[in-house]
Design an enzyme around this catalytic site. Structure first.
Site, PDB file in Angstrom:
ATOM      1  N   SER A 113     -10.531 -40.166  85.726  1.00 11.56           N
ATOM      2  CA  SER A 113      -9.993 -41.518  85.993  1.00 11.56           C
ATOM      3  C   SER A 113      -8.525 -41.465  86.400  1.00 11.56           C
ATOM      4  O   SER A 113      -7.905 -42.511  86.602  1.00 11.56           O
ATOM      5  CB  SER A 113     -10.145 -42.399  84.737  1.00 11.56           C
ATOM      6  OG  SER A 113      -9.478 -41.795  83.644  1.00 11.56           O
TER       7      SER A 113
ATOM      8  N   HIS B  17     -10.226 -46.571  82.986  1.00 11.29           N
ATOM      9  CA  HIS B  17     -10.403 -45.294  82.281  1.00 11.29           C
ATOM     10  C   HIS B  17     -11.773 -45.256  81.598  1.00 11.29           C
ATOM     11  O   HIS B  17     -12.530 -44.303  81.761  1.00 11.29           O
ATOM     12  CB  HIS B  17      -9.302 -45.114  81.222  1.00 11.29           C
ATOM     13  CG  HIS B  17      -9.584 -43.970  80.284  1.00 11.29           C
ATOM     14  ND1 HIS B  17      -9.160 -42.684  80.521  1.00 11.29           N
ATOM     15  CD2 HIS B  17     -10.304 -43.925  79.127  1.00 11.29           C
ATOM     16  CE1 HIS B  17      -9.596 -41.902  79.542  1.00 11.29           C
ATOM     17  NE2 HIS B  17     -10.290 -42.626  78.679  1.00 11.29           N
TER      18      HIS B  17
ATOM     19  N   HIS C  88     -15.638 -42.749  81.692  1.00 14.37           N
ATOM     20  CA  HIS C  88     -16.598 -42.345  80.649  1.00 14.37           C
ATOM     21  C   HIS C  88     -18.050 -42.709  80.954  1.00 14.37           C
ATOM     22  O   HIS C  88     -18.966 -41.922  80.659  1.00 14.37           O
ATOM     23  CB  HIS C  88     -16.227 -42.996  79.308  1.00 14.37           C
ATOM     24  CG  HIS C  88     -15.082 -42.339  78.602  1.00 14.37           C
ATOM     25  ND1 HIS C  88     -15.204 -41.156  77.923  1.00 14.37           N
ATOM     26  CD2 HIS C  88     -13.787 -42.700  78.480  1.00 14.37           C
ATOM     27  CE1 HIS C  88     -14.030 -40.821  77.407  1.00 14.37           C
ATOM     28  NE2 HIS C  88     -13.151 -41.740  77.739  1.00 14.37           N
TER      29      HIS C  88
ATOM     30  N   GLU D 195     -12.619 -35.867  77.070  1.00 13.46           N
ATOM     31  CA  GLU D 195     -11.474 -36.452  77.777  1.00 13.46           C
ATOM     32  C   GLU D 195     -10.920 -35.527  78.869  1.00 13.46           C
ATOM     33  O   GLU D 195     -10.612 -35.988  79.962  1.00 13.46           O
ATOM     34  CB  GLU D 195     -10.361 -36.795  76.795  1.00 13.46           C
ATOM     35  CG  GLU D 195     -10.660 -37.957  75.874  1.00 13.46           C
ATOM     36  CD  GLU D 195     -10.828 -39.315  76.587  1.00 13.46           C
ATOM     37  OE1 GLU D 195     -11.107 -40.304  75.904  1.00 13.46           O
ATOM     38  OE2 GLU D 195     -10.691 -39.387  77.826  1.00 13.46           O
TER      39      GLU D 195
END
Ligand code: HBI
Ligand code: FE
Length: 297
Positions: A200, A135, A140, A181
């Site tokens: 993700s 993730h 990111h 997010e």
């Protein structure tokens, strides 16, 4: 969706966890990854790499292309930091998992991205208790190669420390949640993903763009600050930017008067729609009405 709330203390870190260092960083311990760990990474990487073309935004694709991130092994944070530092002044530091809010904000304010060093198990590919290395690094890091996101996430760190003091952290956390997010952005060739929680996720990468159930609403700062979010399932609403550059404005304005206005307004549920909303897509709400994810527990 991202991490299912475990028994966490008020900051989000695993209740009772004791850090090795005051800033909660640890060595990534790249040599300690097992062949199984690298195999799980490869599975996740290959799935997303075949799914994201045409779904991830151009900035995500460009960032990924410039990074030492591949299928065969979990990336070494030191090599990621070498590239990231030159591009936007960021580095990746390893942490055991969720860290207390103020620790998280302090890292972001200093352009250090805390990434989980662990990877999920092969039998829990689509179920995350806490952000793991897939993730954090796959989701990111490519976006932190983009100068606008790099500045925005640092501003979020600075703003988070201040929001805590003002007692308005939940309002600001929603801004991070519905952008960094779970944000979507308009491109000439259609809606695209820039949110890491979506990029993700094998299942949410499809749901967020193609499922008729969720609402998709033009981003508005106060609207987002008032809107609760889901942590245990797909989002009921996705907020859409016209351009990532719209986030630059947010990093420049004084939030204090906005916090005041938002504080005086009612809070909104994830599925709410207002007459003032710039609707990109009015969702059916069917998925969540049917009870949402079939995840156990
Ligand atoms: N810690 N490692 C890590 N990653 C996060 O995304 C994170 C965190 N601690 C707190 C947190 N997120 C949120 O509670 C804040 O963004 C509000
Ligand atoms: Fe995240």
């Amino acid at each position: 969706m991202r991490d299912k709330a475990k028994d966490k203390d008020k900051h989000g870190a695993a209740a009772g966890a004791v850090p090795e260092r005051a800033d909660w960083t640890i060595d990534q311990g790249w040599d300690n990854y097992s062949p199984q760990d690298h195999a799980v990474w490869k599975t996740l990487f290959d799935r997303q790499s075949s799914l994201l073309p045409g779904r991830a935004c151009d900035e995500f694709v460009a960032g990924m292309r410039q990074l030492p991130i591949g299928a065969d092994a979990i990336p070494d944070f030191r090599r990621l930091s070498d590239v990231l530092m030159r591009q936007t002044g960021w580095q990746v530091v390893a942490v055991p998992g969720l860290v207390p809010d103020e620790v998280f904000f302090d890292h972001l304010a200093n352009r250090r991205f805390p990434a989980g060093h662990f990877i999920r198990k092969a039998n829990e590919l689509d179920y995350l208790e806490e952000p793991d290395v897939f993730h954090d690094v796959f989701g990111h890091v490519p976006m932190l190669m983009n100068p606008v996101i790099a500045d925005f996430v640092q501003a979020y760190g600075v703003g988070g420390l201040r929001a805590q003091q003002l007692g308005v952290l939940p309002n600001l956390a929603r801004v991070y949640w519905y952008t960094v997010e779970f944000g979507l952005v308009k491109q000439k060739d259609g809606l695209r993903i820039y949110g890491s929680g979506i990029a993700s996720s094998y299942t949410e990468s499809v749901f967020a763009l193609e499922n008729p159930s969720p609402n998709r609403i033009g981003f508005d700062l106060e609207r987002v600050m008032r809107t609760h979010y889901r942590i245990d399932d797909f989002q009921e609403v996705y907020f859409v930017l016209d351009s990532l550059d719209d986030l630059l404005q947010l990093a420049k304005i004084d939030f204090a008067p906005i916090y005041d206005r938002v504080g005086a307004a009612s809070e909104l549920q994830p599925g709410d729609v207002l007459a003032s909303d710039r609707l990109v897509h009015r969702g059916s709400g069917q998925y969540h009405r049917d009870g949402g994810a079939a995840f156990p527990g």
